[in-house]
Design an enzyme around this catalytic site. Structure first.
Site, PDB file in Angstrom:
ATOM      1  N   ASP A 152      -1.330  -7.587 -10.940  1.00  0.00           N
ATOM      2  CA  ASP A 152      -0.889  -6.293 -10.426  1.00  0.00           C
ATOM      3  C   ASP A 152       0.490  -6.008 -11.022  1.00  0.00           C
ATOM      4  O   ASP A 152       1.488  -6.604 -10.615  1.00  0.00           O
ATOM      5  CB  ASP A 152      -0.803  -6.320  -8.899  1.00  0.00           C
ATOM      6  CG  ASP A 152      -2.171  -6.396  -8.224  1.00  0.00           C
ATOM      7  OD1 ASP A 152      -3.064  -7.077  -8.764  1.00  0.00           O
ATOM      8  OD2 ASP A 152      -2.329  -5.797  -7.138  1.00  0.00           O
ATOM      9  N   LYS A 220      -3.448   1.663  -8.989  1.00  0.00           N
ATOM     10  CA  LYS A 220      -3.004   1.273  -7.644  1.00  0.00           C
ATOM     11  C   LYS A 220      -1.857   2.168  -7.205  1.00  0.00           C
ATOM     12  O   LYS A 220      -0.954   2.460  -7.983  1.00  0.00           O
ATOM     13  CB  LYS A 220      -2.591  -0.201  -7.674  1.00  0.00           C
ATOM     14  CG  LYS A 220      -2.046  -0.756  -6.369  1.00  0.00           C
ATOM     15  CD  LYS A 220      -1.712  -2.245  -6.526  1.00  0.00           C
ATOM     16  CE  LYS A 220      -0.996  -2.803  -5.309  1.00  0.00           C
ATOM     17  NZ  LYS A 220      -0.638  -4.239  -5.476  1.00  0.00           N
ATOM     18  N   LYS A 256      -6.957   1.087  -5.996  1.00  0.00           N
ATOM     19  CA  LYS A 256      -6.433   0.233  -4.931  1.00  0.00           C
ATOM     20  C   LYS A 256      -5.287   0.931  -4.205  1.00  0.00           C
ATOM     21  O   LYS A 256      -4.175   0.992  -4.715  1.00  0.00           O
ATOM     22  CB  LYS A 256      -5.949  -1.108  -5.496  1.00  0.00           C
ATOM     23  CG  LYS A 256      -5.354  -2.044  -4.443  1.00  0.00           C
ATOM     24  CD  LYS A 256      -4.903  -3.360  -5.061  1.00  0.00           C
ATOM     25  CE  LYS A 256      -4.161  -4.235  -4.065  1.00  0.00           C
ATOM     26  NZ  LYS A 256      -3.694  -5.510  -4.663  1.00  0.00           N
TER      27      LYS A 256
END
Length: 320
Positions: A152, A220, A256
């Protein structure tokens, strides 16, 4: 449909070409976006559908601990919870992943002991992203070498907001390459935009397209470290982006939302957004995740309520 980015080959050849493309995207109707997100959030579902939605949401959680006080013991405990969220009910799904800092990846990997739970690691000088490129790439390679299945990363919001779009694109591409292991396999890459710092919905749409063009496996919303994190509206906008991208390229990219999603009611609202916007293809933890820590406890309490007819209370589930 063929899986290709050929149609966008010229878009990233220069900063000016990328800017023209991004500023040529349709402007976001903020009022309409927020109204649609609010409308979808009012949908009610039947009890049987709620039970399914709760299990689906559990299976989509990246169970997260990203604190300066994280210890190996805390990471091992979190990993055990990811594998067996409710020790009294072995039918409870595992979570999708455990998300930790790079120095805790090996600890999480060992604790999971081959279970079907991914190890995700934040990287690239998370959460601010204020580091030189070699440092960001070393951060990523260290996490991958330690066994991370997913990375991430955070974009450089300063570069993006200054209009240096190609620099943002090249950063994501470089991190994507750093995710590749010596054997040719690769960790999946989630690109965090920190939507609360991007100021406008148009910027969120542009960041989404930069991430997708650069090879993100997921886009995300947030780090969870700022005041505004995932919201139904910004997640809806990103779901529209991945839907449109797949229609044009054949490439599917995950979404996400992270930060601020704490209750079962919240999670179900987001699942409705997914179903009504991107479609059933995204209703799997392969393509949709929740970045969360406290959400799992509420999902477990609601699951127990459906099973037993009564609430067990917050002390019934483990404290993270």
């Amino acid at each position: 449909m063929p899986t290709t980015l050929t149609a966008f080959a010229d878009v990233t050849t220069s900063d000016s070409a990328l800017r023209r493309f991004l500023h040529g995207l349709p402007g976001v109707d903020a009022v309409g976006l927020e109204a649609r997100a609010a409308s979808l959030g009012t949908r009610s579902i039947k009890t049987t559908a709620k039970a399914y939605a709760i299990d689906l949401a559990i299976s989509m959680i990246d169970l997260t601990t990203l604190e300066g006080a994280d210890t190996p013991g805390k990471v091992r405990s979190l990993s055990a919870k990811a594998v067996n969220p409710d020790p009294t009910d072995r039918t409870t799904p595992m979570t999708a992943a455990v998300c930790v800092y790079p120095d805790m990846v090996a600890t999480a990997k060992a604790a999971l002991n081959g279970a079907d739970v991914k190890v995700a690691s934040v990287a690239t000088a998370f959460p601010a992203g204020r580091a030189a490129l070699p440092v960001k790439l070393a951060d990523t390679r260290d996490a991958v070498a330690a066994g991370a299945d997913e990375i991430d990363m955070v974009i450089d919001r300063g570069a993006f907001l200054a209009g240096r779009y190609l620099e943002t694109y090249e950063l994501i591409k470089a991190v994507k390459e750093a995710c590749v292991r010596p054997d040719g396999s690769a960790a999946r890459l989630k690109v965090i935009f920190e939507t609360g710092e991007l100021s406008t919905y148009d910027n969120i749409r542009r960041a989404s397209w930069i991430g997708m063009l650069a090879g993100a496996d997921f886009i995300k919303t947030s780090t969870g470290k700022v005041g505004v994190n995932a919201t139904p509206a910004n997640t809806l906008l990103m779901l529209e982006a991945v839907r449109d991208f797949k229609e044009q390229t054949g490439i599917q990219i995950g979404v996400k939302p992270a930060g601020g999603i704490r209750t079962t009611k919240d999670a179900i609202k987001f699942l409705v957004l997914v179903n009504e916007t991107a479609g059933e293809d995204w209703l799997t933890n392969e393509w949709f995740r929740f970045g969360a820590s406290s959400l799992l406890n509420d999902l477990l309490m609601q699951r127990q309520k459906l099973s037993t007819g009564r609430y067990s209370g917050p002390d019934y589930v483990t404290v993270d």
